[in-house]
Design a protein around this motif. Structure first.
Motif, PDB file in Angstrom:
ATOM      1  N   SER A 132       0.832  -1.216   0.000  1.00 49.38           N
ATOM      2  CA  SER A 132       0.000   0.000   0.000  1.00 49.38           C
ATOM      3  C   SER A 132       0.867   1.266   0.000  1.00 49.38           C
ATOM      4  O   SER A 132       0.379   2.354  -0.277  1.00 49.38           O
ATOM      5  CB  SER A 132      -0.905   0.021   1.242  1.00 49.38           C
ATOM      6  OG  SER A 132      -0.112   0.250   2.395  1.00 49.38           O
ATOM      7  N   GLY A 133       2.143   1.111   0.310  1.00 48.65           N
ATOM      8  CA  GLY A 133       3.022   2.284   0.374  1.00 48.65           C
ATOM      9  C   GLY A 133       2.971   2.986   1.717  1.00 48.65           C
ATOM     10  O   GLY A 133       3.646   3.988   1.929  1.00 48.65           O
ATOM     11  N   GLU A 134       2.161   2.445   2.651  1.00 54.25           N
ATOM     12  CA  GLU A 134       2.105   3.044   3.997  1.00 54.25           C
ATOM     13  C   GLU A 134       3.406   2.790   4.735  1.00 54.25           C
ATOM     14  O   GLU A 134       3.791   3.546   5.621  1.00 54.25           O
ATOM     15  CB  GLU A 134       0.931   2.454   4.802  1.00 54.25           C
ATOM     16  CG  GLU A 134      -0.430   2.941   4.380  1.00 54.25           C
ATOM     17  CD  GLU A 134      -0.565   4.457   4.432  1.00 54.25           C
ATOM     18  OE1 GLU A 134      -0.110   5.065   5.409  1.00 54.25           O
ATOM     19  OE2 GLU A 134      -1.120   5.021   3.465  1.00 54.25           O
ATOM     20  N   MET A 135       4.067   1.680   4.405  1.00 50.65           N
ATOM     21  CA  MET A 135       5.348   1.346   5.033  1.00 50.65           C
ATOM     22  C   MET A 135       6.431   1.323   3.971  1.00 50.65           C
ATOM     23  O   MET A 135       6.207   0.833   2.858  1.00 50.65           O
ATOM     24  CB  MET A 135       5.291  -0.033   5.665  1.00 50.65           C
ATOM     25  CG  MET A 135       4.540  -0.073   6.954  1.00 50.65           C
ATOM     26  SD  MET A 135       4.756  -1.708   7.673  1.00 50.65           S
ATOM     27  CE  MET A 135       4.474  -1.310   9.375  1.00 50.65           C
ATOM     28  N   VAL A 136       7.610   1.820   4.341  1.00 53.09           N
ATOM     29  CA  VAL A 136       8.766   1.734   3.443  1.00 53.09           C
ATOM     30  C   VAL A 136       9.735   0.734   4.067  1.00 53.09           C
ATOM     31  O   VAL A 136      10.030   0.808   5.267  1.00 53.09           O
ATOM     32  CB  VAL A 136       9.421   3.121   3.257  1.00 53.09           C
ATOM     33  CG1 VAL A 136      10.703   3.004   2.430  1.00 53.09           C
ATOM     34  CG2 VAL A 136       8.438   4.079   2.583  1.00 53.09           C
ATOM     35  N   GLY A 137      10.184  -0.207   3.251  1.00 50.44           N
ATOM     36  CA  GLY A 137      11.008  -1.299   3.781  1.00 50.44           C
ATOM     37  C   GLY A 137      12.451  -1.239   3.326  1.00 50.44           C
ATOM     38  O   GLY A 137      12.786  -0.658   2.286  1.00 50.44           O
ATOM     39  N   ALA A 138      13.310  -1.878   4.135  1.00 40.85           N
ATOM     40  CA  ALA A 138      14.735  -1.981   3.806  1.00 40.85           C
ATOM     41  C   ALA A 138      15.148  -3.438   3.983  1.00 40.85           C
ATOM     42  O   ALA A 138      14.469  -4.216   4.663  1.00 40.85           O
ATOM     43  CB  ALA A 138      15.538  -1.086   4.732  1.00 40.85           C
ATOM     44  N   LEU A 139      16.280  -3.782   3.362  1.00 42.11           N
ATOM     45  CA  LEU A 139      16.848  -5.120   3.536  1.00 42.11           C
ATOM     46  C   LEU A 139      18.250  -4.950   4.099  1.00 42.11           C
ATOM     47  O   LEU A 139      19.074  -4.232   3.502  1.00 42.11           O
ATOM     48  CB  LEU A 139      16.897  -5.840   2.176  1.00 42.11           C
ATOM     49  CG  LEU A 139      17.544  -7.223   2.180  1.00 42.11           C
ATOM     50  CD1 LEU A 139      16.721  -8.217   2.998  1.00 42.11           C
ATOM     51  CD2 LEU A 139      17.704  -7.751   0.750  1.00 42.11           C
ATOM     52  N   GLY A 140      18.531  -5.570   5.224  1.00 38.57           N
ATOM     53  CA  GLY A 140      19.823  -5.343   5.891  1.00 38.57           C
ATOM     54  C   GLY A 140      20.698  -6.572   5.903  1.00 38.57           C
ATOM     55  O   GLY A 140      20.562  -7.429   6.785  1.00 38.57           O
ATOM     56  N   VAL A 141      21.570  -6.659   4.917  1.00 37.04           N
ATOM     57  CA  VAL A 141      22.526  -7.773   4.885  1.00 37.04           C
ATOM     58  C   VAL A 141      23.948  -7.236   5.103  1.00 37.04           C
ATOM     59  O   VAL A 141      24.672  -7.676   5.990  1.00 37.04           O
ATOM     60  CB  VAL A 141      22.444  -8.547   3.548  1.00 37.04           C
ATOM     61  CG1 VAL A 141      23.455  -9.679   3.517  1.00 37.04           C
ATOM     62  CG2 VAL A 141      21.030  -9.089   3.321  1.00 37.04           C
ATOM     63  N   THR A 142      24.341  -6.244   4.288  1.00 32.73           N
ATOM     64  CA  THR A 142      25.727  -5.759   4.286  1.00 32.73           C
ATOM     65  C   THR A 142      26.126  -5.119   5.612  1.00 32.73           C
ATOM     66  O   THR A 142      25.338  -4.391   6.225  1.00 32.73           O
ATOM     67  CB  THR A 142      25.906  -4.744   3.133  1.00 32.73           C
ATOM     68  OG1 THR A 142      25.445  -5.348   1.929  1.00 32.73           O
ATOM     69  CG2 THR A 142      27.354  -4.330   2.973  1.00 32.73           C
ATOM     70  N   GLU A 143      27.363  -5.397   6.010  1.00 36.20           N
ATOM     71  CA  GLU A 143      27.921  -4.807   7.241  1.00 36.20           C
ATOM     72  C   GLU A 143      29.255  -4.140   6.915  1.00 36.20           C
ATOM     73  O   GLU A 143      29.838  -4.431   5.861  1.00 36.20           O
ATOM     74  CB  GLU A 143      28.139  -5.918   8.283  1.00 36.20           C
ATOM     75  CG  GLU A 143      26.850  -6.610   8.654  1.00 36.20           C
ATOM     76  CD  GLU A 143      27.011  -7.603   9.795  1.00 36.20           C
ATOM     77  OE1 GLU A 143      28.159  -7.846  10.242  1.00 36.20           O
ATOM     78  OE2 GLU A 143      25.973  -8.126  10.236  1.00 36.20           O
ATOM     79  N   PRO A 144      29.757  -3.324   7.827  1.00 37.16           N
ATOM     80  CA  PRO A 144      31.051  -2.691   7.541  1.00 37.16           C
ATOM     81  C   PRO A 144      32.134  -3.728   7.210  1.00 37.16           C
ATOM     82  O   PRO A 144      32.982  -3.492   6.368  1.00 37.16           O
ATOM     83  CB  PRO A 144      31.378  -1.948   8.841  1.00 37.16           C
ATOM     84  CG  PRO A 144      30.039  -1.671   9.457  1.00 37.16           C
ATOM     85  CD  PRO A 144      29.159  -2.818   9.073  1.00 37.16           C
ATOM     86  N   GLY A 145      32.066  -4.917   7.815  1.00 32.87           N
ATOM     87  CA  GLY A 145      33.104  -5.923   7.584  1.00 32.87           C
ATOM     88  C   GLY A 145      32.686  -7.061   6.679  1.00 32.87           C
ATOM     89  O   GLY A 145      33.433  -8.024   6.513  1.00 32.87           O
ATOM     90  N   ALA A 146      31.505  -7.012   6.084  1.00 27.79           N
ATOM     91  CA  ALA A 146      31.034  -8.132   5.252  1.00 27.79           C
ATOM     92  C   ALA A 146      30.045  -7.661   4.194  1.00 27.79           C
ATOM     93  O   ALA A 146      28.952  -7.199   4.518  1.00 27.79           O
ATOM     94  CB  ALA A 146      30.366  -9.190   6.130  1.00 27.79           C
ATOM     95  N   GLY A 147      30.480  -7.769   2.925  1.00 26.46           N
ATOM     96  CA  GLY A 147      29.599  -7.382   1.813  1.00 26.46           C
ATOM     97  C   GLY A 147      29.314  -8.599   0.949  1.00 26.46           C
ATOM     98  O   GLY A 147      28.349  -9.325   1.173  1.00 26.46           O
ATOM     99  N   SER A 148      30.204  -8.844  -0.026  1.00 27.15           N
ATOM    100  CA  SER A 148      30.009 -10.006  -0.910  1.00 27.15           C
ATOM    101  C   SER A 148      29.977 -11.305  -0.105  1.00 27.15           C
ATOM    102  O   SER A 148      29.247 -12.242  -0.442  1.00 27.15           O
ATOM    103  CB  SER A 148      31.152 -10.092  -1.928  1.00 27.15           C
ATOM    104  OG  SER A 148      31.310  -8.875  -2.605  1.00 27.15           O
ATOM    105  N   ASP A 149      30.765 -11.347   0.956  1.00 27.39           N
ATOM    106  CA  ASP A 149      30.870 -12.557   1.779  1.00 27.39           C
ATOM    107  C   ASP A 149      29.779 -12.537   2.853  1.00 27.39           C
ATOM    108  O   ASP A 149      30.020 -12.227   4.022  1.00 27.39           O
ATOM    109  CB  ASP A 149      32.268 -12.573   2.413  1.00 27.39           C
ATOM    110  CG  ASP A 149      32.537 -13.844   3.196  1.00 27.39           C
ATOM    111  OD1 ASP A 149      31.669 -14.740   3.181  1.00 27.39           O
ATOM    112  OD2 ASP A 149      33.610 -13.936   3.813  1.00 27.39           O
ATOM    113  N   VAL A 150      28.563 -12.895   2.428  1.00 29.04           N
ATOM    114  CA  VAL A 150      27.385 -12.782   3.313  1.00 29.04           C
ATOM    115  C   VAL A 150      27.547 -13.629   4.586  1.00 29.04           C
ATOM    116  O   VAL A 150      27.150 -13.222   5.676  1.00 29.04           O
ATOM    117  CB  VAL A 150      26.101 -13.184   2.543  1.00 29.04           C
ATOM    118  CG1 VAL A 150      24.891 -13.238   3.470  1.00 29.04           C
ATOM    119  CG2 VAL A 150      25.832 -12.209   1.396  1.00 29.04           C
TER     120      VAL A 150
END
Ligand SMILES: Cc1cc2nc3c(=O)[nH]c(=O)nc-3n(C[C@H](O)[C@H](O)[C@H](O)COP(=O)(O)OP(=O)(O)OC[C@H]3O[C@@H](n4cnc5c(N)ncnc54)[C@H](O)[C@@H]3O)c2cc1C
Length: 386
Positions: A118-136
């Motif tokens: 509905s667009g009432e909520m805006v969502g994010a996905l949090g995987v990447t960290e300062p010490g881990a990007g490609s290496d999930v």
């Protein structure tokens, strides 16, 4: 456009999205880019028009369209003149709520999936960290069970919609020491006590999109906010990558298409040595070459999308589509800027922003190097991604 993948309903949907983006979003591009933010009203308006739940079930407000409706939407978002707007909408629809849709409880779907659609909520996905990007598997944010809730501590970075969003689907270690087998996905409200946005990150492109650095200090999330099963998060993330990579490929195609259209128009209008630039074979043939490559990347992306839609093995094709479409978008933006001469560098012309925005595609949702690694492993029989 005649295509085996798109029927009259897709064409009509594409026209509607284009009309909306050109009339209601693009006029705000300069302002939103400068503000480094997209007003929440823009998400609500997209929700109202049915543009945020293209492939989701009707019972949560979705349109139950197929993947080609999503492809059409993602390509047309480029016409907002903000790669950052396209990115924010892609995360809102194809990344943050995807896991909730596939594996979440009914309660999570009613609140966060329906809220995103509905667009009432805006969502994010949090995987990447300062010490881990490609290496999930190397992430360190930790969630430990305490009674009826998880206690979460850690940091995330580069999070799209992280500063202005309402919730985040957060990857955490629930069994530290178990590597990829110890990761879970937990939905966390971004206004929960202990969540702070330490920085809104300044980037070379995607200016309108908020990109956040977040910390989590003794954040409590109900156990019921676990998405799917505990310690299955890595598997869910890897599964979702195929759709994320198709989305990135489609956004790359949209951006490159816009560059080509701007170049054709400009080369027809600008004169040099008594004739339009389009008469200069040195330039026209380069444009022809780019157009041919764009068509090839487009057809590969559509084929990968078709495999995805039909539940057929598609890891190689989705990785190839992302690799080729995003690398090509970068090249097309660079070469088309060259056709504009000095005007290409001027902010009142479109090419400078398009070039900046094109740079992000080969990094997010798996870098080009990671795409090549996946394709190489499959080619040499060193992996069997199911
Ligand atoms: C604007 C923006 C928005 C983003 N939004 C989000 C978001 O919403 N949520 C989220 O979780 N993340 C997000 N990201 C993070 C993005 O997914 C990561 O930046 C990306 O996965 C790469 O990780 P990294 O930056 O840590 O680079 P690294 O993993 O440190 O890589 C550094 C270099 O090493 C190369 N490399 C790494 N591993 C390999 C390998 N196996 N083989 C060959 N080369 C390799 C990479 O290709 C790169 O060139 C965003 C990033 C940006 C820039």
């Amino acid at each position: 456009m005649h295509s085996i993948y798109f029927g009259p309903e897709h064409h009509e949907f594409r026209r509607n999205v284009r009309r909306f983006v050109e009339n209601e979003i693009a006029p705000h591009a300069d302002q939103w880019e400068q503000a480094r933010a997209i007003p929440r009203q823009a998400f609500r308006r997209m929700g109202e028009l049915g543009f945020l739940g293209v492939c989701f079930p009707e019972e949560y407000g979705g349109a139950e369209g197929d993947i080609f409706m999503a492809m059409a939407l993602l390509e047309e978002l480029a016409r907002s003149r903000m790669g950052g707007f396209a990115a924010a909408v892609a995360v809102q629809q194809f990344m943050a709520p995807q896991h909730i849709h596939k594996y979440g409880s009914e309660e999570l779907k009613r609140k966060y999936l329906a809220g995103s659609i509905s667009g009432e909520m805006v969502g994010a996905l949090g995987v990447t960290e300062p010490g881990a990007g490609s290496d999930v598997a190397a992430i360190r944010a930790k969630a430990s069970r305490q009674g009826d809730h998880y206690l979460i501590n850690g940091a995330k970075t580069f999070i799209t919609n992280g500063a202005d969003g309402h919730f985040i689907t957060l990857a955490c270690k629930t069994e530290p020491g178990a590597g990829a087998r110890g990761i879970s996905l937990i939905v966390v409200d971004l206004d929960a006590p202990g969540v702070s946005c330490t920085r809104r990150l300044e980037k070379m492109g995607w200016h309108a999109s908020d990109t956040a650095e977040l910390t989590f200090e003794d954040v409590r999330a109900p156990l019921a906010n676990l998405v799917g099963q505990e310690n299955k998060g890595f598997y869910y993330i890897m599964q979702a990558f195929q759709l994320e990579r198709l989305a990135c490929a489609a956004m790359g195609l949209g951006l490159a298409q816009l560059c080509l259209e701007h170049a054709v128009k400009y080369m027809g209008e600008r004169n040099a040595f008594g004739a339009p630039l389009s008469n200069l074979q040195a330039l026209a043939h380069r444009l022809a070459e780019l157009s041919a490559r764009q068509e090839a990347a487009r057809q590969l992306t559509y084929h990968a999308a078709w495999l995805y839609q039909n539940d057929l093995p598609c890891v190689a094709q989705c990785s190839m589509a992302k690799l080729l479409a995003c690398e090509l978008a970068k090249r097309v933006a660079d070469e088309c800027l060259q056709f504009f001469g000095g005007y290409g560098l001027m902010e009142e012309y479109p090419m400078a922003r398009l070039l900046r925005d094109s740079r992000l595609g080969t990094i997010v949702a798996g870098t080009s190097e990671v795409m090549r690694e996946i394709i190489a492993r499959l080619s040499f029989g060193r992996a069997d991604y199911k």
